[in-house]
Design an enzyme around this catalytic site. Structure first.
Site, PDB file in Angstrom:
ATOM      1  N   GLY A 168       0.810  -1.217   0.000  1.00 47.80           N
ATOM      2  CA  GLY A 168       0.000   0.000   0.000  1.00 47.80           C
ATOM      3  C   GLY A 168       0.841   1.265   0.000  1.00 47.80           C
ATOM      4  O   GLY A 168       1.969   1.284  -0.491  1.00 47.80           O
ATOM      5  N   PHE A 174       6.784   6.770   9.956  1.00 43.53           N
ATOM      6  CA  PHE A 174       6.357   8.144  10.235  1.00 43.53           C
ATOM      7  C   PHE A 174       6.196   8.988   8.972  1.00 43.53           C
ATOM      8  O   PHE A 174       6.020  10.197   9.053  1.00 43.53           O
ATOM      9  CB  PHE A 174       7.354   8.828  11.180  1.00 43.53           C
ATOM     10  N   GLU A 211       2.068  11.350   3.556  1.00 49.34           N
ATOM     11  CA  GLU A 211       1.797  11.265   2.117  1.00 49.34           C
ATOM     12  C   GLU A 211       2.050  12.631   1.481  1.00 49.34           C
ATOM     13  O   GLU A 211       1.895  13.673   2.111  1.00 49.34           O
ATOM     14  CB  GLU A 211       0.357  10.797   1.886  1.00 49.34           C
ATOM     15  N   LYS A 244       4.151   5.584  18.204  1.00 43.16           N
ATOM     16  CA  LYS A 244       3.539   5.865  16.901  1.00 43.16           C
ATOM     17  C   LYS A 244       2.148   6.480  17.084  1.00 43.16           C
ATOM     18  O   LYS A 244       1.811   7.491  16.466  1.00 43.16           O
ATOM     19  CB  LYS A 244       3.468   4.569  16.078  1.00 43.16           C
ATOM     20  N   CYS A 253      -5.117   7.926   8.775  1.00 44.44           N
ATOM     21  CA  CYS A 253      -4.529   7.543  10.066  1.00 44.44           C
ATOM     22  C   CYS A 253      -4.870   8.399  11.283  1.00 44.44           C
ATOM     23  O   CYS A 253      -5.038   7.842  12.365  1.00 44.44           O
ATOM     24  CB  CYS A 253      -3.017   7.460   9.913  1.00 44.44           C
TER      25      CYS A 253
HETATM   26  P1  NAD Z   1      -3.084   0.395   2.427  1.00 49.29           P
HETATM   27  O1  NAD Z   1      -4.503   0.025   2.601  1.00 49.29           O
HETATM   28  O2  NAD Z   1      -2.695   1.361   1.351  1.00 49.29           O
HETATM   29  O3  NAD Z   1      -2.215  -0.939   2.154  1.00 49.29           O
HETATM   30  C1  NAD Z   1      -2.361  -2.108   2.884  1.00 49.29           C
HETATM   31  C2  NAD Z   1      -2.241  -3.278   1.917  1.00 49.29           C
HETATM   32  O4  NAD Z   1      -2.225  -4.504   2.653  1.00 49.29           O
HETATM   33  C3  NAD Z   1      -3.412  -3.403   0.937  1.00 49.29           C
HETATM   34  O5  NAD Z   1      -2.930  -3.332  -0.394  1.00 49.29           O
HETATM   35  C4  NAD Z   1      -4.044  -4.777   1.254  1.00 49.29           C
HETATM   36  O6  NAD Z   1      -4.522  -5.446   0.113  1.00 49.29           O
HETATM   37  C5  NAD Z   1      -2.853  -5.505   1.863  1.00 49.29           C
HETATM   38  N1  NAD Z   1      -3.223  -6.645   2.697  1.00 49.29           N
HETATM   39  C6  NAD Z   1      -4.182  -6.740   3.643  1.00 49.29           C
HETATM   40  N2  NAD Z   1      -4.183  -7.983   4.183  1.00 49.29           N
HETATM   41  C7  NAD Z   1      -3.201  -8.687   3.563  1.00 49.29           C
HETATM   42  C8  NAD Z   1      -2.701 -10.020   3.691  1.00 49.29           C
HETATM   43  N3  NAD Z   1      -3.221 -10.872   4.588  1.00 49.29           N
HETATM   44  N4  NAD Z   1      -1.694 -10.405   2.905  1.00 49.29           N
HETATM   45  C9  NAD Z   1      -1.166  -9.559   1.988  1.00 49.29           C
HETATM   46  N5  NAD Z   1      -1.580  -8.281   1.831  1.00 49.29           N
HETATM   47  C10 NAD Z   1      -2.588  -7.842   2.612  1.00 49.29           C
HETATM   48  O7  NAD Z   1      -2.566   0.894   3.833  1.00 49.29           O
HETATM   49  P2  NAD Z   1      -1.342   1.894   4.137  1.00 49.29           P
HETATM   50  O8  NAD Z   1      -1.799   3.303   4.007  1.00 49.29           O
HETATM   51  O9  NAD Z   1      -0.143   1.434   3.403  1.00 49.29           O
HETATM   52  O10 NAD Z   1      -1.148   1.630   5.698  1.00 49.29           O
HETATM   53  C11 NAD Z   1      -0.605   0.417   6.171  1.00 49.29           C
HETATM   54  C12 NAD Z   1      -0.296   0.574   7.642  1.00 49.29           C
HETATM   55  O11 NAD Z   1       0.691   1.600   7.815  1.00 49.29           O
HETATM   56  C13 NAD Z   1      -1.489   0.985   8.502  1.00 49.29           C
HETATM   57  O12 NAD Z   1      -1.368   0.352   9.753  1.00 49.29           O
HETATM   58  C14 NAD Z   1      -1.293   2.481   8.670  1.00 49.29           C
HETATM   59  O13 NAD Z   1      -1.863   2.952   9.870  1.00 49.29           O
HETATM   60  C15 NAD Z   1       0.205   2.608   8.699  1.00 49.29           C
HETATM   61  N6  NAD Z   1       0.737   3.903   8.244  1.00 49.29           N
HETATM   62  C16 NAD Z   1       0.217   4.512   7.131  1.00 49.29           C
HETATM   63  C17 NAD Z   1       0.770   5.703   6.675  1.00 49.29           C
HETATM   64  C18 NAD Z   1       0.236   6.418   5.452  1.00 49.29           C
HETATM   65  O14 NAD Z   1       0.687   7.518   5.178  1.00 49.29           O
HETATM   66  N7  NAD Z   1      -0.676   5.839   4.690  1.00 49.29           N
HETATM   67  C19 NAD Z   1       1.874   6.258   7.336  1.00 49.29           C
HETATM   68  C20 NAD Z   1       2.390   5.590   8.457  1.00 49.29           C
HETATM   69  C21 NAD Z   1       1.804   4.416   8.891  1.00 49.29           C
HETATM   70  C1  UGA Z   2       0.420  11.795   9.104  1.00 47.97           C
HETATM   71  C2  UGA Z   2       1.695  12.099   9.886  1.00 47.97           C
HETATM   72  O1  UGA Z   2       2.144  13.408   9.541  1.00 47.97           O
HETATM   73  C3  UGA Z   2       2.793  11.071   9.563  1.00 47.97           C
HETATM   74  O2  UGA Z   2       3.931  11.313  10.376  1.00 47.97           O
HETATM   75  C4  UGA Z   2       2.256   9.667   9.844  1.00 47.97           C
HETATM   76  O3  UGA Z   2       3.219   8.700   9.496  1.00 47.97           O
HETATM   77  C5  UGA Z   2       0.994   9.441   9.039  1.00 47.97           C
HETATM   78  O4  UGA Z   2       0.010  10.459   9.376  1.00 47.97           O
HETATM   79  C6  UGA Z   2       0.330   8.126   9.315  1.00 47.97           C
HETATM   80  O5  UGA Z   2       0.554   7.525  10.333  1.00 47.97           O
HETATM   81  O6  UGA Z   2      -0.479   7.777   8.440  1.00 47.97           O
HETATM   82  P1  UGA Z   2      -0.420  12.219   6.630  1.00 47.97           P
HETATM   83  O7  UGA Z   2      -1.758  11.908   7.212  1.00 47.97           O
HETATM   84  O8  UGA Z   2      -0.005  11.513   5.403  1.00 47.97           O
HETATM   85  O9  UGA Z   2       0.714  11.945   7.720  1.00 47.97           O
HETATM   86  O10 UGA Z   2      -0.327  13.785   6.305  1.00 47.97           O
HETATM   87  P2  UGA Z   2      -0.178  15.085   7.237  1.00 47.97           P
HETATM   88  O11 UGA Z   2       0.752  16.005   6.575  1.00 47.97           O
HETATM   89  O12 UGA Z   2       0.094  14.745   8.633  1.00 47.97           O
HETATM   90  O13 UGA Z   2      -1.625  15.733   7.140  1.00 47.97           O
HETATM   91  C7  UGA Z   2      -2.746  15.128   7.758  1.00 47.97           C
HETATM   92  C8  UGA Z   2      -3.949  16.046   7.647  1.00 47.97           C
HETATM   93  O14 UGA Z   2      -3.775  17.206   8.443  1.00 47.97           O
HETATM   94  C9  UGA Z   2      -4.207  16.541   6.223  1.00 47.97           C
HETATM   95  O15 UGA Z   2      -5.589  16.532   5.981  1.00 47.97           O
HETATM   96  C10 UGA Z   2      -3.666  17.955   6.245  1.00 47.97           C
HETATM   97  O16 UGA Z   2      -4.260  18.796   5.307  1.00 47.97           O
HETATM   98  C11 UGA Z   2      -4.026  18.369   7.666  1.00 47.97           C
HETATM   99  N1  UGA Z   2      -3.187  19.477   8.191  1.00 47.97           N
HETATM  100  C12 UGA Z   2      -1.860  19.309   8.337  1.00 47.97           C
HETATM  101  C13 UGA Z   2      -3.790  20.661   8.567  1.00 47.97           C
HETATM  102  O17 UGA Z   2      -5.016  20.823   8.454  1.00 47.97           O
HETATM  103  N2  UGA Z   2      -3.004  21.671   9.071  1.00 47.97           N
HETATM  104  C14 UGA Z   2      -1.664  21.535   9.230  1.00 47.97           C
HETATM  105  O18 UGA Z   2      -1.011  22.490   9.709  1.00 47.97           O
HETATM  106  C15 UGA Z   2      -1.071  20.325   8.847  1.00 47.97           C
END
Ligand code: NAD
Ligand code: UGA
Length: 458
Positions: A13, A161, A164, A219, A275
């Site tokens: 993902g 951490f 996106e 986290k 998240c």
């Molecule tokens: P996502 O939904 O984009 O990706 C997860 C993937 O895992 C999917 O493609 C799904 O098909 C796959 N999956 C689920 N079950 C599976 C299995 N049994 N075997 C193989 N594949 C499987 O999610 P994401 O945004 O990448 O987030 C993943 C984790 O990382 C979450 O716990 C999230 O909280 C954390 N996280 C996300 C972000 C972010 O910016 N998106 C940042 C930091 C941490």
């Molecule tokens: C956030 C954290 O910043 C990452 O460190 C973490 O890894 C991630 O969540 C996660 O665990 O998924 P992300 O959600 O991708 O990252 O983006 P952010 O830049 O944090 O923005 C989150 C939301 O807050 C967005 O909707 C953004 O527009 C909003 N935001 C951010 C505000 O409204 N004001 C700000 O000053 C900053």
């Protein structure tokens, strides 16, 4: 070529794909395989049309894919053939049963643990990359080490951490890499193996170690603190609108205190993304589980303020537009939850679009990268919805434009031209405070920023 380390990531993902691409790029001696249960996602990772938009990602993939980075659906072979396994599957909020709407849904995570147990033929290091409730590693250890067959699993916590939109630079120069492990000899050895991987490009002093539970909790707490800052400034934005103060000026004055710092103080329509809400609710659930209701209430209020801010935006629009939106055409600039991503998960735009449709407005959605996701998010919603990529064309004939995502391209459009094509009186609701409000007002718009007095011609 023989590789020094064989790494697998389960879950291709937003985290799994970019993170593994960076490891493959920085560690040419490692072979990195990313697997997923979703064959379309894997096919997209193997194509020129990647499944996610992230600046710089296409270049990174082009440099590594087929060299030491591979995407596959063969989870069984992946587990069998690799000794280091990152687990990066989704951990959404539970929608059923006990803890629905609050707790993390751990079914994908547990399924993965069982698959690792089933297909492993040798000892492995298993790394939690997903964000998980505290003590999940204990459950993982219990599942993985339930057989007495000489195969050993060391579980580490290594939360991600990255944000996106800036994922590639965040991965390239992280503020820190956190690794939680058991303090046993094999736990420490596993930790050192992971440290060696990151040390290929991250300075050693930024790679920090802790016990597993601190790592898992850090986290959740990091996301809670970041979200709390946004809710704090958004709460103040409501007061600014009443008190004729300017939230940008307040944020600047407050943020210049080095103890507070200037980042993450942009008032907005509220935070979105997959998240923040999920992780805070998870934290709240944990606190309630341990009987810490006051602590839970404190953190839950961060989510309440976020909902309030989105509803407030709609109420301000209604109030400004003579208390009726029925039959009015409203253009939404931006649908992604933030700029530089096509991700719309938990985007405030979804809530705002639905609320506008409830008010029977006609909604025109525009976004440079998120229209496909926006269409899916609004599928089945009743009312008049159009999707138009070009923001200028999208605004044509509209009574109002509402800016929901801070895409740079909205800053420098020809507002004189846009104004002339809109229904009069024309309204601009800047949910991200990205426009030059005075200039737009001078052109003729009635301008409603967040946390600042409106500029109106009435
Ligand atoms: P996502 O939904 O984009 O990706 C997860 C993937 O895992 C999917 O493609 C799904 O098909 C796959 N999956 C689920 N079950 C599976 C299995 N049994 N075997 C193989 N594949 C499987 O999610 P994401 O945004 O990448 O987030 C993943 C984790 O990382 C979450 O716990 C999230 O909280 C954390 N996280 C996300 C972000 C972010 O910016 N998106 C940042 C930091 C941490
Ligand atoms: C956030 C954290 O910043 C990452 O460190 C973490 O890894 C991630 O969540 C996660 O665990 O998924 P992300 O959600 O991708 O990252 O983006 P952010 O830049 O944090 O923005 C989150 C939301 O807050 C967005 O909707 C953004 O527009 C909003 N935001 C951010 C505000 O409204 N004001 C700000 O000053 C900053």
């Amino acid at each position: 070529m023989t590789f020094q380390k064989r790494i697998l990531c389960i879950g291709a993902g937003y985290v799994g794909g970019p993170t593994m691409a960076m490891i493959a790029h920085k560690c040419p001696d490692c072979r990195v395989t990313v697997v997923d249960i979703n064959p379309e996602r894997i096919a997209a990772w193997n194509s020129d049309d990647l499944p996610i938009y992230e600046p710089g990602l296409d270049k990174l993939i082009a440099a590594t894919r087929g060299r030491n980075l591979f995407f596959s659906t063969d989870i069984e072979a992946g587990i069998r053939d690799n000794e280091i396994i990152f687990v990066s599957v989704n951990t959404p909020t539970k929608t059923f049963g006990l803890g629905a709407g609050m707790a993390a849904d751990l079914q994908y995570w547990e399924k993965t643990a069982r698959q690792i147990l089933e297909f492993s033929e040798s000892s492995k290091i298993v790394i939690e990359k997903s964000t998980l409730p505290v003590k999940t590693a204990l459950a993982m250890e219990r599942i993985l080490n339930c057989r007495e067959n000489g195969i050993r699993f060391d579980v580490l916590s290594n939360p991600e951490f990255l944000a996106e939109g800036t994922a590639i630079s965040d991965l390239e120069s992280p503020d820190r890499i956190l690794i939680g492990s058991r303090e046993t000899p094999s736990g420490l050895k596993a930790r050192e193996t992971l440290v060696e991987i990151y040390a290929e490009w991250v300075p050693r002093e930024k790679i920090i170690a802790s016990n597993i539970w601190s790592s898992e909790l850090s986290k959740l707490v990091a996301n809670a603190f970041l979200a709390q800052r946004i809710s704090s400034i958004n709460a103040i934005s409501a007061l600014c609108e009443k008190a004729e103060a300017d939230v940008t000026e307040v944020a600047r004055a407050v943020g210049m205190d080095t103890r507070i710092g200037p980042r993450f103080l942009n008032a907005s329509i509220g935070f979105g993304g997959s998240c923040f809400a999920k992780d805070i609710l998870n934290l709240v659930y944990l606190c309630r589980h341990y009987g810490l209701d006051e602590v839970a209430d404190y953190w839950e209020s961060v989510v309440h303020i976020n909902r309030y801010q989105q509803e407030r935006f709609i109420r301000n629009m209604l109030g400004a537009m003579f208390n009726t939106l029925a039959g009015k055409k409203i253009c939404l600039w931006g649908f992604a939850f933030k700029a530089n991503t096509g991700d719309t998960r938990e985007s405030p735009a979804i809530f705002i679009a639905r609320r506008l449709l409830e008010e029977r407005a006609e909604v025109v959605v525009s976004d440079p990268k998120a229209l496909k996701n926006a269409r899916a998010d609004l599928a089945g919603t009743e009312g008049s919805i159009a999707f138009i990529g070009d923001p200028v064309r999208a605004a044509k004939g509209c009574h109002a434009v509402a800016i929901l995502t801070e895409w740079d391209l909205y800053r420098n459009l020809d507002f004189g031209k846009i104004f002339k094509t809109m229904a009069q009186p024309a309204f601009l609701f800047d949910g991200r405070n990205v426009l030059d409000h005075r200039r737009c007002f001078d052109i003729g718009f009635n301008v409603y920023p967040i946390g600042k007095p409106p500029l109106t011609h009435f």
